[in-house]
Design an enzyme around this catalytic site. Structure first.
Site, short mmCIF file in Angstrom:
data_model
loop_
_atom_site.label_atom_id
_atom_site.label_comp_id
_atom_site.label_asym_id
_atom_site.label_seq_id
_atom_site.Cartn_x
_atom_site.Cartn_y
_atom_site.Cartn_z
N ASP B 8 0.87 -1.17 0.00
CA ASP B 8 0.00 0.00 0.00
C ASP B 8 0.91 1.22 0.00
OD1 ASP B 8 -1.66 2.12 0.52
OD2 ASP B 8 -2.44 1.35 2.44
N LYS B 72 3.07 11.42 -3.02
CA LYS B 72 2.02 10.77 -3.81
C LYS B 72 1.11 11.81 -4.47
CE LYS B 72 -1.55 7.19 -3.21
NZ LYS B 72 -2.15 6.29 -2.22
N GLU B 171 -7.39 0.70 -4.25
CA GLU B 171 -7.36 0.55 -2.79
C GLU B 171 -8.67 0.01 -2.21
OE1 GLU B 171 -5.92 4.42 -1.73
OE2 GLU B 171 -3.94 3.99 -2.54
N ASP B 193 -13.37 4.80 1.62
CA ASP B 193 -11.92 4.86 1.84
C ASP B 193 -11.47 6.31 1.97
OD1 ASP B 193 -9.18 4.74 1.77
OD2 ASP B 193 -9.02 3.57 -0.06
#
Ligand SMILES: [Zn+2]
Lengths: 247, 613
Positions: B8, B72, B171, B193
């Site tokens: 992840d 990211k 994800e 999420d």
């Protein structure tokens, strides 16, 4: 920048042959044997490149419009298990490419055949009766009067809104539009019933091995109903949009 | 065959997991600091060495100009895309960067895939240490709402870390896989999420087929600019405004103080997940203290609008799946922000059922990635993922209008074919512009790539080029063209609008090759010796500091012994010995580091730079 022109232009689609049938199985790329039906070689079990049998053949279904959704989903999921790239992570590049092409074709085919309207559109496109994304936006003659009236009301509503009047002042107009929308929605239901009859006609012609003439008539009728349906649907959508804008 | 792992790659933390054959369950692998969370932070040493993870995080405060976090957010994006982010995150963007951002760390510039590559390399190292063997294959997760360029950048990062990326998995889908394996639930599942930097919602259908379980994603929606960071920023803004109001003190120029204040506000946020109220106590420059009581009620009013912004995509995802909220059978919570009681309450209200929180919301995505890695390397035995593309794919046509080829929420792989011809005589090529997005005009969509189909000069309209656009199982675009007149087929070299070109990646790979080619143990030894050197240097420097006089004699003797032991181990060939002695020295110098750190902060608050002390 020189723009590329997008087709469709009449007469060039390779798939307009009325008798398009699954391309006869050539030799298996791996063992040279006859791969047979399905997407894997009957002899060696290797995955094969996609043929051009069309979406119905992909699921080993006859080219009929009456489709049992649950049966279609079962076939889709079973094929997904076999064809998905997850199965070919450790395979060679050729097999990985076959899996990618077949599983994308599977997903495209499932999406097209799931919904009755897109299913009929696909059938007509495959037989060259209809061009992708191209529908006649002409009012069907029997609706001309009502459509004319409806457009007038829509214009009135728009100009009233631009002039700043709302609520009570336009309530009578809104009621009329609401009534018209309901009337067109009823027509839509009637058209759907016609579409169902068109499906039955095509399926009967296919089952009975009817000639090109009968199949052609069935497709022409389907095409006309689909055009009408698309027109009315757009009409209902634009009335709904205007009423929501006004709310 | 080496073990395949699931990673992840998160905005704030990254995790690595594997399928433990002994338990038959996925497990996260802890790093050298005992936690499974690896801070997604990268720092460049003065001697040119790159460090990642906890070691880098500790430099955020002392060497901010050589350290980067939240990289990211920059993946697969151009400079103009991140203007808003730059107001909040102190990224130092290289002025020469264009469609691929380059971030300056010290005197060097790094692309976001390189930065992420170092984080991947760090967690890969954790797994190698754990297995005592090299790790070369991984499944990496991405936010479901990532576009093509962001996915490609993630794949590039994997390659740069010496990993074969078996698959990119969304994800929320990974989270559903982690839950499903445990619970054998059937029905419709919503995965909410809410991570550090992104928000995703996916609606899945779990089907028990004869062959096993099928996880079919029905729809996905989200916002790549909405995350727990926004909540932290809201809290930070509150404190900054109040400090400005009460003391006329503008903290904007004090980036180190802001970092500290941010940490204090995050701590308050965490406390309010359990407590009804908390008090922030923060020492300001010039000796003033910001003391603020914060109740959960006030906190919730403050962050309410942010939580509310997650509900619109959630409703959209339901609409796209053609489902009503009450038709959802299970709701799964993923991401640290779902620990906030308000978030749980709002989600429960929307779906009219309490969400599942059994699995650690920080770990669940990595666990699911490990499950998928296991499936991909051992064969599809008991589960199959059918995911969707989050954004529509289209091409630009006349007047800048986008013609949609593949609608959003299509199951992937998906493809579309288009036939192209020339518009004028003797045209030598047809220019295509591929886009992603739901808007009608090309300028409102995301540019994926521009490329030119070469054609033989001839009369207008004579050319027949069939182009096949395929979105593969990673959600990444592939293009193939076929000249229908000659039957000639070729794959198109697509120059991405916001991504690294193949030659650039090759160059980066070559640059890192001396590193990658080395045998695992040799590499470990070199790394351990390097770390040992800098730790020894730091320890000696600290002991020379007058502050060290505050150590008692026992402490001092233990440090000296640990230094001698580390020197001895570094001369040997066993990297495990070196690591163990490093840990010993770290433990013994903890108090010393605290003494120095306190003074460093105090000095920083006086407006001095630590380097000047
Ligand atoms: Zn064969």
């Amino acid at each position: 920048m020189t723009s590329g022109l997008r087709f469709p232009t009449p007469g060039i689609d390779e798939r307009t042959d009325m008798h398009a049938s699954p391309s006869p199985s050539t030799a298996c790329w791996n063992c040279g044997g006859a791969p047979g039906p399905g997407h894997f070689c009957a002899a060696c079990g290797k995955i094969q490149p996609p043929g051009d049998g069309g979406y119905f053949a992909f699921f080993a279904l006859p080219e009929k419009l009456g489709v049992d959704r649950e049966d279609l989903e079962r076939r889709y999921l079973a094929l997904s298990w076999k064809l998905h790239p997850d199965n070919f992570v450790r395979a060679g590049e050729y097999e990985r490419n076959c899996s990618l092409e077949l599983s994308s074709a599977l997903n495209d085919a499932y999406r097209a055949l799931c919904d009755p309207v897109s299913r009929a559109e696909y059938l007509l496109e495959r037989h060259g009766v209809r061009k992708e994304g191209q529908t006649k936006q002409q009012a069907p003659p029997e609706l001309l009067e009502e459509v004319f009236e409806l457009n007038e009301w829509l214009d009135e509503l728009r100009s009233a809104r631009e002039a700043g009047s709302r609520g009570a002042e336009t309530s009578e107009l809104r009621e009329r539009l609401e009534g018209a929308r309901q009337a067109f929605e009823e027509k839509l239901a009637a058209v759907d019933a016609e579409l169902g009859a068109g499906f039955a006609e095509w399926d009967a012609a296919t089952d009975g091995g009817a000639g090109d003439a009968a199949r052609g008539r069935a497709m022409a009728r389907l095409n006309e109903v689909l055009n009408r349906r698309s027109y009315i649907r757009n009409l209902v959508a634009s009335v709904t949009r205007e009423l929501e804008n006004d709310a | 065959m080496s073990k395949a792992v699931g990673i992840d790659l998160g905005t704030t933390f990254s995790l690595i997991a594997w399928m433990n054959p002994a338990s038959g369950k996925p497990e996260c692998i802890p790093g050298p600091y005992g936690t499974t969370l690896c801070p997604s932070v990268v720092s460049l040493d003065v001697d040119g060495r790159v460090v990642a993870g906890e070691a880098a995080r500790r430099r955020l405060l002392t060497q901010p100009a050589r350290t980067i976090y939240s990289a990211k957010r920059l993946m697969g994006r151009g400079v103009e895309d991140v203007e808003d982010e730059l107001k909040i995150f102190p990224f130092r963007i290289d002025p020469e960067s264009r469609n691929v951002i380059r971030v300056r760390l010290g005197d060097r510039a790094f692309t976001p895939p390189e930065v992420s590559g170092y984080i991947l390399r760090e967690v890969k190292g954790w797994a190698e240490e754990y297995f005592h063997e090299p790790v070369t294959r991984a499944v990496i997760t991405v936010p479901a709402y990532f576009n093509d360029a962001q996915r490609q950048a993630t794949k590039d990062a994997g390659r740069l870390a010496g990993l074969e990326v078996l698959r990119l998995v969304n994800e929320p889908t990974a989270a559903a896989l982690a839950y499903g394996l445990d619970r054998a639930q059937r029905g419709r599942v919503a995965v909410y999420d809410f991570g550090g930097g992104t928000f995703d919602i996916s609606i899945l259908k779990l089907i028990a087929a004869g062959e096993g379980d099928i996880y079919q994603v029905l729809s996905t929606c989200g916002d790549t600019h909405l995350g727990g960071d926004d909540i932290d920023n809201r809290l930070l803004d509150l404190a900054r405004e109040e400090i400005l109001r009460d003391w006329g003190l503008d903290l904007a120029p004090h980036s180190q103080v802001l970092q500290e204040l941010r940490k204090a506000m995050i701590a308050a946020k965490h406390e309010l997940s359990d407590a009804e109220e908390t008090t922030v106590r923060f020492l300001l420059p010039e000796g003033m203290a910001y003391v603020r009581r914060l109740t959960r009620e006030e906190f919730e009013a403050l962050i309410g609008p942010i939580v509310e912004r997650t509900l619109a995509p959630a409703r959209q995802a339901l609409r796209d799946a053609k489902l009503k909220p009450e038709e959802i059978d299970e709701v799964v919570m993923v991401g640290g922000s779902t620990r906030i009681p308000l978030v749980r309450r709002r989600v429960e209200e929307l779906f009219r059922r309490p969400p599942h929180v059994e699995l650690d919301p920080d770990e669940v995505v990595a666990l699911g990635a490990a499950v998928q890695a296991h499936i991909l390397t051992t064969g599809v035995e008991n589960a199959l993922l059918l995911d969707v593309t989050p954004l529509s794919l289209g091409i630009e046509t006349m007047g800048g209008v986008v013609a949609k080829l593949i609608p959003c929420n299509s199951t992937i792989p998906a493809s579309a074919e288009e036939l192209f011809t020339t518009g004028v005589d003797n045209q030598t090529g047809i220019d295509l512009h591929v886009l992603q997005g739901e808007r009608e005009l090309a300028r409102d969509c995301r540019s994926l790539a521009r490329f030119r189909l070469p054609v033989e000069p001839g009369l207008a309209g004579l050319a027949r080029i069939e182009v096949r656009f395929t979105i593969d199982a990673n959600g990444i675009l592939q293009v193939r063209a076929k000249d229908l007149r000659t039957g000639e087929e070729r794959s198109i070299d697509v120059q991405p609008s916001y991504g690294l070109a193949e030659p650039e990646i090759e160059r980066m790979l070559i640059e890192s090759i001396d590193f990658a080619e080395q045998d695992f143990a040799v590499r470990q030894l070199i790394e351990a010796r390097n770390e040992s050197e800098s730790i020894l240097r730091a320890a000696e420097k600290s002991l020379a500091d007058p502050q060290s006089a505050e150590l008692d004699s026992g402490e001092r003797a233990r440090i000296d012994a640990a230094i001698a032991a580390l020197r001895l181990a570094s001369e040997g060939e066993d990297y495990r010995q070196v690591r163990a002695r490093i840990e010993d020295l770290n433990r013994e110098t903890m108090h010393l580091a605290e003494l120095l750190m306190n003074r460093a902060i105090a000095s920083a608050l006086e407006g001095k730079r630590v380097a000047d002390i």
